[in-house]
Design a protein around this motif. Structure first.
Motif, PDB file in Angstrom:
ATOM      1  N   LEU A  72      16.974 -10.632  15.874  1.00 48.25           N
ATOM      2  CA  LEU A  72      16.028  -9.774  16.576  1.00 48.25           C
ATOM      3  C   LEU A  72      15.251  -8.904  15.583  1.00 48.25           C
ATOM      4  N   GLY A  73      15.966  -8.377  14.568  1.00 47.42           N
ATOM      5  CA  GLY A  73      15.279  -7.605  13.545  1.00 47.42           C
ATOM      6  C   GLY A  73      14.265  -8.442  12.789  1.00 47.42           C
ATOM      7  N   THR A  74      14.614  -9.694  12.510  1.00 47.94           N
ATOM      8  CA  THR A  74      13.676 -10.607  11.840  1.00 47.94           C
ATOM      9  C   THR A  74      12.455 -10.862  12.713  1.00 47.94           C
ATOM     10  N   PHE A  75      12.696 -11.030  14.017  1.00 49.52           N
ATOM     11  CA  PHE A  75      11.583 -11.241  14.933  1.00 49.52           C
ATOM     12  C   PHE A  75      10.654 -10.024  14.968  1.00 49.52           C
ATOM     13  N   CYS A  76      11.219  -8.829  14.957  1.00 50.16           N
ATOM     14  CA  CYS A  76      10.410  -7.608  14.928  1.00 50.16           C
ATOM     15  C   CYS A  76       9.594  -7.526  13.638  1.00 50.16           C
ATOM     16  N   LEU A  77      10.203  -7.968  12.518  1.00 52.37           N
ATOM     17  CA  LEU A  77       9.484  -7.964  11.238  1.00 52.37           C
ATOM     18  C   LEU A  77       8.301  -8.927  11.289  1.00 52.37           C
ATOM     19  N   LEU A  78       8.508 -10.095  11.908  1.00 50.75           N
ATOM     20  CA  LEU A  78       7.419 -11.060  12.042  1.00 50.75           C
ATOM     21  C   LEU A  78       6.293 -10.499  12.899  1.00 50.75           C
ATOM     22  N   ILE A  79       6.651  -9.773  13.966  1.00 48.42           N
ATOM     23  CA  ILE A  79       5.622  -9.146  14.799  1.00 48.42           C
ATOM     24  C   ILE A  79       4.801  -8.171  13.971  1.00 48.42           C
ATOM     25  N   MET A  80       5.480  -7.405  13.132  1.00 46.58           N
ATOM     26  CA  MET A  80       4.771  -6.422  12.306  1.00 46.58           C
ATOM     27  C   MET A  80       3.836  -7.102  11.309  1.00 46.58           C
ATOM     28  N   ILE A  81       4.283  -8.236  10.758  1.00 45.35           N
ATOM     29  CA  ILE A  81       3.441  -8.970   9.809  1.00 45.35           C
ATOM     30  C   ILE A  81       2.203  -9.521  10.516  1.00 45.35           C
ATOM     31  N   VAL A  82       2.397 -10.066  11.719  1.00 42.78           N
ATOM     32  CA  VAL A  82       1.261 -10.588  12.480  1.00 42.78           C
ATOM     33  C   VAL A  82       0.283  -9.462  12.813  1.00 42.78           C
ATOM     34  N   LEU A  83       0.800  -8.297  13.179  1.00 45.94           N
ATOM     35  CA  LEU A  83      -0.067  -7.160  13.488  1.00 45.94           C
ATOM     36  C   LEU A  83      -0.907  -6.740  12.284  1.00 45.94           C
ATOM     37  N   SER A  84      -0.340  -6.912  11.085  1.00 48.27           N
ATOM     38  CA  SER A  84      -1.065  -6.497   9.871  1.00 48.27           C
ATOM     39  C   SER A  84      -2.328  -7.318   9.647  1.00 48.27           C
ATOM     40  N   PHE A  85      -2.383  -8.549  10.196  1.00 51.41           N
ATOM     41  CA  PHE A  85      -3.592  -9.365  10.068  1.00 51.41           C
ATOM     42  C   PHE A  85      -4.732  -8.828  10.940  1.00 51.41           C
ATOM     43  N   PHE A  86      -4.365  -8.125  12.001  1.00 51.34           N
ATOM     44  CA  PHE A  86      -5.377  -7.569  12.898  1.00 51.34           C
ATOM     45  C   PHE A  86      -5.763  -6.143  12.514  1.00 51.34           C
ATOM     46  N   HIS A  87      -4.762  -5.390  12.043  1.00 49.37           N
ATOM     47  CA  HIS A  87      -5.011  -4.003  11.660  1.00 49.37           C
ATOM     48  C   HIS A  87      -4.436  -3.788  10.264  1.00 49.37           C
ATOM     49  N   THR A  88      -5.303  -3.575   9.311  1.00 48.18           N
ATOM     50  CA  THR A  88      -4.852  -3.473   7.916  1.00 48.18           C
ATOM     51  C   THR A  88      -4.367  -2.072   7.548  1.00 48.18           C
ATOM     52  N   ASP A  89      -4.590  -1.102   8.395  1.00 51.70           N
ATOM     53  CA  ASP A  89      -4.233   0.271   8.041  1.00 51.70           C
ATOM     54  C   ASP A  89      -3.117   0.818   8.945  1.00 51.70           C
ATOM     55  N   LEU A  90      -2.142  -0.037   9.296  1.00 43.47           N
ATOM     56  CA  LEU A  90      -1.027   0.385  10.142  1.00 43.47           C
ATOM     57  C   LEU A  90       0.157   0.923   9.346  1.00 43.47           C
ATOM     58  N   GLY A  91       0.073   0.889   8.033  1.00 39.56           N
ATOM     59  CA  GLY A  91       1.241   1.256   7.229  1.00 39.56           C
ATOM     60  C   GLY A  91       2.329   0.211   7.369  1.00 39.56           C
ATOM     61  N   THR A  92       1.910  -1.063   7.277  1.00 37.39           N
ATOM     62  CA  THR A  92       2.841  -2.172   7.516  1.00 37.39           C
ATOM     63  C   THR A  92       4.038  -2.125   6.593  1.00 37.39           C
ATOM     64  N   GLN A  93       3.828  -1.789   5.310  1.00 34.09           N
ATOM     65  CA  GLN A  93       4.933  -1.820   4.362  1.00 34.09           C
ATOM     66  C   GLN A  93       6.018  -0.798   4.723  1.00 34.09           C
ATOM     67  N   TYR A  94       5.609   0.366   5.240  1.00 37.86           N
ATOM     68  CA  TYR A  94       6.601   1.386   5.593  1.00 37.86           C
ATOM     69  C   TYR A  94       7.371   1.000   6.865  1.00 37.86           C
ATOM     70  N   THR A  95       6.618   0.533   7.858  1.00 33.66           N
ATOM     71  CA  THR A  95       7.291   0.113   9.101  1.00 33.66           C
ATOM     72  C   THR A  95       8.196  -1.083   8.851  1.00 33.66           C
ATOM     73  N   SER A  96       7.743  -2.036   8.005  1.00 35.20           N
ATOM     74  CA  SER A  96       8.567  -3.203   7.692  1.00 35.20           C
ATOM     75  C   SER A  96       9.840  -2.786   6.975  1.00 35.20           C
ATOM     76  N   ALA A  97       9.711  -1.833   6.042  1.00 38.89           N
ATOM     77  CA  ALA A  97      10.904  -1.351   5.345  1.00 38.89           C
ATOM     78  C   ALA A  97      11.871  -0.683   6.322  1.00 38.89           C
ATOM     79  N   ALA A  98      11.313   0.055   7.271  1.00 35.42           N
ATOM     80  CA  ALA A  98      12.169   0.693   8.269  1.00 35.42           C
ATOM     81  C   ALA A  98      12.871  -0.344   9.138  1.00 35.42           C
ATOM     82  N   ILE A  99      12.152  -1.416   9.516  1.00 34.50           N
ATOM     83  CA  ILE A  99      12.762  -2.476  10.324  1.00 34.50           C
ATOM     84  C   ILE A  99      13.915  -3.123   9.548  1.00 34.50           C
ATOM     85  N   ILE A 100      13.701  -3.418   8.273  1.00 34.39           N
ATOM     86  CA  ILE A 100      14.752  -4.050   7.456  1.00 34.39           C
ATOM     87  C   ILE A 100      15.963  -3.135   7.334  1.00 34.39           C
ATOM     88  N   ALA A 101      15.708  -1.861   7.028  1.00 35.39           N
ATOM     89  CA  ALA A 101      16.816  -0.919   6.851  1.00 35.39           C
ATOM     90  C   ALA A 101      17.608  -0.744   8.149  1.00 35.39           C
TER      91      ALA A 101
END
Length: 379
Positions: A72-101
């Motif tokens: 489920l965490g991996t799926f959430c990370l994939l959602i965040m990566i897909v969102l980054s293609f639509f919005h480049t200023d979402l702070g994807t790296q920080y949210t992705s790090a939070a999802i992993i942690a």
């Protein structure tokens, strides 16, 4: 995503059965993930709903195994990566790090939870085995007496307690025991086990109920001696001994401070209060060891109900006690099993499904033609 949902379902089949509400709650991490993802794609990027994605694996840790939580965490990370293609200023790296942690922490938390559940499951297996020894299934008929039993724990997940019963066919007739040890926990269970073990042996040897109750009194006293002296008077048990002689039309009752049984005869119900009270087990040294045996008719078709105080003291939402004698009068001439099943349903309905104390009950019915015998007291 479907893969880890299926895997989660397979793993959870190995667990004890849960209520329908809990089964629905296990899907809440998936619902939360879909909800956050849908809002993240449909709302303006300034709202940044995607930052809530780490909450999904955190929630999953409370109810899912390790692998589905990680998936489920991996799926959430994939959602965040897909969102980054639509919005480049979402702070994807920080949210992705939070999802992993959060996912790693959730996986560890799920692992610890499952270990504790396994330990609890093993403890319950031991408790189930102990209950089968302490309250073994009774024979449905001994000689010409039909016997049925009921046991309800006050706590839904409890297995054993201080209420006890037993029924044995002996050379002296059918002998029964029902009682309640004061207190709860292992101390009460140990005392109940000692009483039942003594009864199972002494019921064959002792020619009368007074001799049998003296054996039980000695057993409880010895068991209580293992506790500090200041606590010993607190360890006592109420009990009823009953004996239905072979070929006799009566039943002998020795009541040691226990709630009085009820007997139904020809549509009439009597409360069998003891003629002279006898002391509870382990209190004879304080209030005397004089025991009295009452003799009452027990004719074909009569039904006898023995019970612990959890039945008579069950309360409704207003605090009123369960009207057991009136309830008994409303029952027909059904089988003992039907009587106890109805009692079970009505007690739960009356108390709103919440029991304040353990409940044990025995229902007996005489099923052969016998002489009515005399009514009296054996002092």
């Amino acid at each position: 995503m479907m893969h880890f949902v299926i895997m989660s379902a397979r793993l959870w089949r190995r667990r004890p059965a849960y209520s329908g509400r809990w089964e629905a709650a296990r899907l809440s991490p998936v619902v939360l993930t879909v909800l956050i993802a849908g809002l993240a794609f449909s709302t303006p990027r300034e709202i940044a709903i995607s930052r809530l994605l780490p909450a999904a694996p955190a929630l999953a840790a409370a109810m899912w195994p390790v692998l589905p939580t990680i998936l489920l965490g991996t799926f959430c990370l994939l959602i965040m990566i897909v969102l980054s293609f639509f919005h480049t200023d979402l702070g994807t790296q920080y949210t992705s790090a939070a999802i992993i942690a959060v996912t790693l922490a959730a996986a560890y938390g799920s692992h610890v939870r499952i270990q504790r559940e396994e330990i609890l499951f093993q403890v319950r297996l031991v408790a189930d085995a102990a209950q089968k020894v302490l309250l073994r299934p009774l024979p449905r008929r001994i000689a010409d007496v039909e016997i049925e039993s009921l046991y309800l724990a006050a706590q839904e997940q409890a297995r054993i307690g201080g209420d006890f019963y037993e029924a044995i066919g002996t050379p002296h007739g059918v002998r029964l025991l029902i009682g309640d040890v004061r207190g709860k926990g292992l101390s009460a269970v140990g005392a109940a086990s000692a009483v039942i073990s003594c009864f199972r042996e002494a019921a064959y040897d002792e020619p009368d109920l007074r001799g049998l109750i003296h054996r039980l009194e000695t057993t409880v006293t010895r068991h209580s001696a293992a506790f500090p002296a200041q606590d010993q008077p607190e360890h006592f048990a109420t009990a009823i001994l009953a004996e239905i002689p072979h070929g006799g039309g009566h039943i002998r009752l020795l009541n040691c401070g226990h709630p009085p049984p009820l007997i139904a005869h020809s549509g009439k119900v009597r409360v069998l209060e003891p003629t002279v009270p006898s002391p509870p087990l382990n209190l004879a040294a304080l209030i005397g060891d004089r025991y009295w045996v009452d003799v009452v008719p027990f004719a074909p078709g009569d039904q006898l109900l023995l019970y612990t105080d959890g039945v008579s003291e069950a309360r409704d939402h207003t605090g009123q006690f369960f009207p057991l004698p009136d309830w008994m009068r409303r029952q027909g001439d059904g089988q003992p099993r039907e009587l106890l099943d109805q009692l079970h349903r009505d007690l739960l309905q009356y108390s709103g499904g919440r029991l304040d104390d353990d409940i044990a009950a025995l229902a007996l019915r005489c099923s052969h033609a016998q002489d009515r015998g005399a009514v009296g007291v054996e002092g």
